[in-house]
Design a protein around this motif. Structure first.
Motif, mmCIF file in Angstrom:
data_model
loop_
_atom_site.group_PDB
_atom_site.id
_atom_site.type_symbol
_atom_site.label_atom_id
_atom_site.label_comp_id
_atom_site.label_asym_id
_atom_site.label_seq_id
_atom_site.Cartn_x
_atom_site.Cartn_y
_atom_site.Cartn_z
ATOM 1 N N GLY A 197 -14.554 7.539 8.231
ATOM 2 C CA GLY A 197 -13.129 7.577 7.927
ATOM 3 C C GLY A 197 -12.661 9.022 7.855
ATOM 4 O O GLY A 197 -13.464 9.956 7.844
ATOM 5 N N ASP A 231 -9.463 10.157 0.773
ATOM 6 C CA ASP A 231 -8.866 8.837 0.593
ATOM 7 C C ASP A 231 -9.764 7.717 1.101
ATOM 8 O O ASP A 231 -9.584 6.563 0.734
ATOM 9 C CB ASP A 231 -7.516 8.762 1.320
ATOM 10 N N CYS A 232 -10.699 8.071 2.002
ATOM 11 C CA CYS A 232 -11.547 7.016 2.540
ATOM 12 C C CYS A 232 -12.751 6.834 1.628
ATOM 13 O O CYS A 232 -13.013 7.648 0.759
ATOM 14 C CB CYS A 232 -12.019 7.366 3.946
ATOM 15 N N GLN A 235 -0.981 9.718 6.795
ATOM 16 C CA GLN A 235 -0.937 8.321 7.212
ATOM 17 C C GLN A 235 0.453 7.940 7.714
ATOM 18 O O GLN A 235 0.593 7.079 8.587
ATOM 19 C CB GLN A 235 -1.351 7.424 6.053
ATOM 20 N N PRO A 282 -2.834 3.977 8.565
ATOM 21 C CA PRO A 282 -2.533 3.415 7.242
ATOM 22 C C PRO A 282 -3.716 2.632 6.717
ATOM 23 O O PRO A 282 -4.625 2.286 7.479
ATOM 24 C CB PRO A 282 -1.344 2.489 7.529
ATOM 25 N N PRO A 283 -3.753 2.345 5.425
ATOM 26 C CA PRO A 283 -4.837 1.534 4.881
ATOM 27 C C PRO A 283 -4.915 0.174 5.573
ATOM 28 O O PRO A 283 -3.901 -0.355 6.028
ATOM 29 C CB PRO A 283 -4.455 1.372 3.400
ATOM 30 N N PHE A 284 -6.112 -0.348 5.669
ATOM 31 C CA PHE A 284 -6.350 -1.652 6.288
ATOM 32 C C PHE A 284 -5.468 -2.706 5.631
ATOM 33 O O PHE A 284 -5.529 -2.918 4.428
ATOM 34 C CB PHE A 284 -7.825 -2.006 6.128
ATOM 35 N N GLY A 295 -7.750 13.158 5.161
ATOM 36 C CA GLY A 295 -8.091 11.763 4.902
ATOM 37 C C GLY A 295 -9.463 11.557 4.315
ATOM 38 O O GLY A 295 -9.832 10.430 3.990
ATOM 39 N N LEU A 307 1.358 5.160 1.386
ATOM 40 C CA LEU A 307 0.960 6.013 2.497
ATOM 41 C C LEU A 307 1.076 7.471 2.100
ATOM 42 O O LEU A 307 2.093 7.888 1.544
ATOM 43 C CB LEU A 307 1.854 5.758 3.716
ATOM 44 N N ASN A 350 -14.608 -0.956 -2.629
ATOM 45 C CA ASN A 350 -13.965 0.122 -3.373
ATOM 46 C C ASN A 350 -14.901 0.789 -4.370
ATOM 47 O O ASN A 350 -14.619 1.879 -4.855
ATOM 48 C CB ASN A 350 -12.741 -0.404 -4.120
ATOM 49 N N TYR A 399 -6.956 0.087 13.523
ATOM 50 C CA TYR A 399 -7.811 1.148 14.058
ATOM 51 C C TYR A 399 -7.851 1.126 15.580
ATOM 52 O O TYR A 399 -7.822 2.179 16.226
ATOM 53 C CB TYR A 399 -9.207 1.048 13.458
ATOM 54 N N VAL A 443 0.846 -1.201 0.000
ATOM 55 C CA VAL A 443 0.000 0.000 0.000
ATOM 56 C C VAL A 443 0.877 1.245 0.000
ATOM 57 O O VAL A 443 2.037 1.203 0.399
ATOM 58 C CB VAL A 443 -0.930 0.029 1.240
#
Length: 799
Positions: free
Chosen positions: A692, A483-484, A318, A728-730, A480, A314, A557, A736, A312
């Motif tokens: 998010g 991005d979410c 992030q 950061p992305p999951f 963010g 960042l 997505n 979280y 991923v």
């Protein structure tokens, strides 16, 4: 029901004799599952011309159905409610009765007389498989005692109902006491069960059950005002807020200061969504490594860092969160353990092979499960022992600012006591859980980008973002959001859960989340189908958008809605062979966190289920579209028929070749759709447990200014979901919860130092370091970071 029908007929006769009368509207109310339900009846000289129902707090996908469907049913003379929506249906019928009684001038209640004794009844709460059973003791004219006999609700949530709601019901002799915030479903179950007992007692005495309205009493506390002054105020007591409050008190105590920390939560309990989680990302915990791994590191965390960066990208914000998790989560875990939390050994995460996640486990003499709320209770006991204080059922409503522009406290309100607070504070920490329950705020902040997810399925309804909005009004920057998607997606399912199906208990299995025997239902099958790797996932335009056999998190997505396309050939394949992958642990109607219960690789017909019957049920409940041809199906869905036809032909060609050139789906999951109908588009909607993105913070968790993102808003800090864009992305899982504790702990320490007059610029806060320029200069945003390249003084407060 007979009484309702009688009033309905009386009103029809009354208004039928007044031919030509102008239309009038009569409204009645009743308590539903989550709050007040109102029914408005419009009548003219010809009778009833319309019925409108409002119940905005009823359960999405369940109670919502009753609100949406019952007007038509009532007008058609069907007064039997909606299966699976008992509490809301009963509230609608009672509100209808009240409206019709007002129209017919019937305002006097029948006499109240019950058969004294003890009665039992049950109603469904948060658990989808086990009801809440209560016992109610009554005299001839009063409720004398209410006890919960059995349940499988969340322990902390049910405890707040037992300790707060039930005493109020007895004290006020009322069945319409407001639900406990944060425990809406459990509150609704108890109230519904108690009312059923009262009705039974009335019936046993030969009384008219309508006398139950003697217990439908409004309550309005006497208004009061109070002013409080503290050094540090924490708004929200979930994982982040509890950690922030505890760390602020620890910091003050350790530095010889008087502890002056107050925490608020609008719910009747602490722990928030953190009580419903179990896995956390953690690196280099000295305590767990000493206990479980002979004092050795499980791995070199730089390897995990490189693995994540290989998968991923960042952004700069992030990067901040990832560095704090990477460098502070081990110490954070040890600190939680020192305050009464227990964890097992590190295990591999969802991705990669490194042991990077830890799970809650029971302490000495405790079961390994169902103890999470107990952890927070122990932490809050430590917090109080140091001199910290907290107020539950107290909602902060707005931030306060002094003449110099510094944040200096909040306004708050306790609806139970009627107290309005002005709370002066030298530092305020926002840890309110985000804004996942605020549709309008999501629409505004996400600027319409992929909004409309089925986000209220799991999220705590108190997370309305009110204080985040207040911060933005004061000039706070956000980050963010672009991005979410529009929330932290926990699972994906059909919009409206199927109800009325038998629950099948699998003896020998165990449901970790519910501390119960594993269970499943035929109603789970459509939930499985919108996640099944054998299916074909389409966006609203009719095109594939993802590898259906990939990690489930990627399936959202597309945004708030996607479809799974099912043909006769594909349905017959699942009917004969079953599903390839078991999603029952996360997605099903009845099971939560249940491993391996759903009959994987067992043909649906071998389970005894009618697959095509379930698909028809999905069509009837608005979960699916059906057509005999692809062209007709495309028209129903608003797709271009040529696009849908091309998608099917391309997918069938990939199945025949055994190679998916578009998304790389592996051959074992490539099953041709064929060309034969019936065709179904099963709707899939991501369900989120929080929003998010959020507020922009610096490394000291200070909220930054929208006017200049290098300058902090003095006195204001944020933690957890309120600044979730820093995570950061999951990837590994547990990011979280880790961020909630890491950021909460960091914010608590930084706020305590700020309140004591500590120079935040010495720690890289309040504009002394341009963090965005720093990470760009050090190449961190392009993945070139290696452990040790960032100075520790930027990652931790000095001292």
């Amino acid at each position: 029901m007979k009484r309702i029908m009688g009033i309905l007929l009386a009103c029809l006769m009354l208004f039928g004799m007044t031919g030509g009368a102008l239309a009038e509207v009569y409204t009645g109310t009743a308590m539903g599952f989550g709050g007040e339900v109102s029914v408005s009846v419009t009548m003219d000289g010809n009778g009833i011309t319309g019925i409108a129902i409002a119940g905005e707090n009823e359960t999405p996908g369940i109670g919502e159905r009753a609100v949406a469907e019952m007007p038509g049913r009532i007008l058609a003379g069907q007064l039997d409610g909606i299966s699976g929506c008992t509490v809301t249906s009963n509230a609608v019928l009672e509100a209808l009765e009240n409206a019709l009684a007002a129209a017919g001038g019937q305002g006097e209640l029948p006499a109240l007389k019950m058969a004294a004794g003890r009665y039992e009844a049950e109603a469904m709460g948060y658990s989808r498989t086990r009801p809440v059973k209560v016992e109610v003791a009554v005299t001839e004219d009063a409720i004398s005692q209410i006890s919960v006999v059995s349940h499988k609700e969340n322990e902390g949530i049910l405890e707040s109902v037992v300790e707060l709601l039930i005493p109020r019901m007895v004290e006020r002799q009322s069945l319409t006491v407001d639900a406990i915030c944060g425990a809406t479903a459990s509150s609704g179950a108890v109230k519904a069960a108690v009312e059923a007992c009262v009705r039974e007692a009335l019936h046993a005495a030969g009384s008219d059950e309508a006398a139950v309205k003697h217990f439908h009493k409004a309550y309005a506390p006497e208004p009061k005002e109070e002013r409080i002054s503290v050094d540090v105020l924490v708004v929200g007591m979930g994982a982040a807020g509890s950690a922030a409050a505890m760390m602020a008190a620890d910091t003050q105590k350790n530095e010889g200061m008087e502890v002056s920390v107050l925490a608020l939560d609008k719910a009747g309990k602490f722990g928030g969504t953190g009580c419903n989680t179990s896995v956390m990302l953690s690196f280099d915990s000295a305590v767990t490594e000493a206990f479980f791994n002979d004092g050795e590191h499980y791995f070199d965390k730089a390897h995990a860092d490189q693995e994540l960066r290989g998968a991923v990208a960042l952004n700069d914000f992030q990067e901040l969160g990832w560095q704090k998790i990477l460098n502070e989560s081990g110490e954070m875990l040890d600190w939680l353990i020192s305050h009464g939390f227990y964890f097992g050994p590190a295990k591999p995460g969802l991705a990669g092979s490194y042991p990077v996640t830890v799970e809650y486990t029971g302490g000495p003499g405790e079961a390994a499960l169902g103890v999470t709320y107990g952890y927070y209770k122990r932490m809050m006991e430590d917090f109080e022992s140091l001199g910290g204080q907290y107020l539950l059922e107290t909602e902060a409503t707005a931030l306060l600012r002094d003449e110099e522009g510094k944040v200096c406290g909040v306004e708050a309100y306790n609806a139970v006591t009627g107290t309005r607070y002005t709370i002066d504070a030298k530092a305020v920490i926002l840890a309110t859980g985000g804004f996942g329950a605020n549709d309008a705020m999501e629409e505004a902040l996400y600027e319409g980008h992929q909004t409309g997810a089925y986000r209220h399925d799991i999220s705590m309804m108190q997370n309305d973002g009110k204080m985040i909005a207040s911060a933005i009004e004061l000039g706070a920057a956000t980050a963010g959001l672009e991005d979410c998607l529009n929330g932290v997606i926990w699972n994906i399912g059909i919009p409206n859960r199927l109800t009325g199906h038998e629950i099948i208990w699998e003896e020998g299995s165990y449901d970790l989340f519910r501390d119960d025997t594993g269970a499943w239902s035929f109603a789970d099958i459509p939930e499985m189908m919108v996640n099944d790797w054998d299916g074909v996932f389409l966006n609203p335009e009719g095109r594939r958008f993802v590898n259906e056999a990939g990690v489930w998190a990627g399936k959202h997505n597309n945004g708030s809605l996607y479809y799974t396309l099912w043909s006769k050939d594909l349905l017959d394949h699942v009917d004969a062979n079953g599903f390839s992958v078991n999603f029952s642990g996360n997605f099903l109607t009845t099971s939560s966190m249940t491993a391996g219960v759903f009959p994987l690789m067992t043909g649906v017909k071998d389970m005894g289920a009618d697959l095509y019957g379930l698909m028809e049920e999905c069509v009837d409940t608005g979960n699916a579209l059906k057509a005999d041809s692809l062209e007709e199906l495309a028209v129903l869905a608003g797709m271009d028929p040529a696009v849908l036809q091309e998608t099917v032909e391309r997918y069938n060609a990939a199945c025949e070749a055994g190679v998916d050139e578009d998304f790389g789906k592996e051959p074992p999951f490539l099953h041709s759709l064929g060309q034969e109908g019936p065709w179904y588009l099963l709707k899939a909607m991501p369900r989120a447990y929080s929003s998010g993105g959020g507020l922009l913070v610096n490394e000291q968790l200070q909220v930054m200014s929208a006017a200049d993102e290098r300058i902090a808003l003095e006195g204001l800090f944020a933690a957890g979901t309120d600044c979730l864009g820093a995570t950061p992305p999951f990837f590994y899982g547990g990011e979280y919860l880790s961020w909630s504790f890491v950021s909460g702990r960091g914010a608590g320490e930084a706020a305590a130092r700020f309140a004591a007059g500590h120079d935040m610029t010495a720690d890289g806060g309040n504009g002394s370091v341009d963090y965005l320029a720093y990470v760009q200069e050090h190449g961190m945003s392009d993945g070139s970071f290696v452990e040790g390249s960032a100075p520790t003084e930027l990652l931790r407060p000095a001292g």
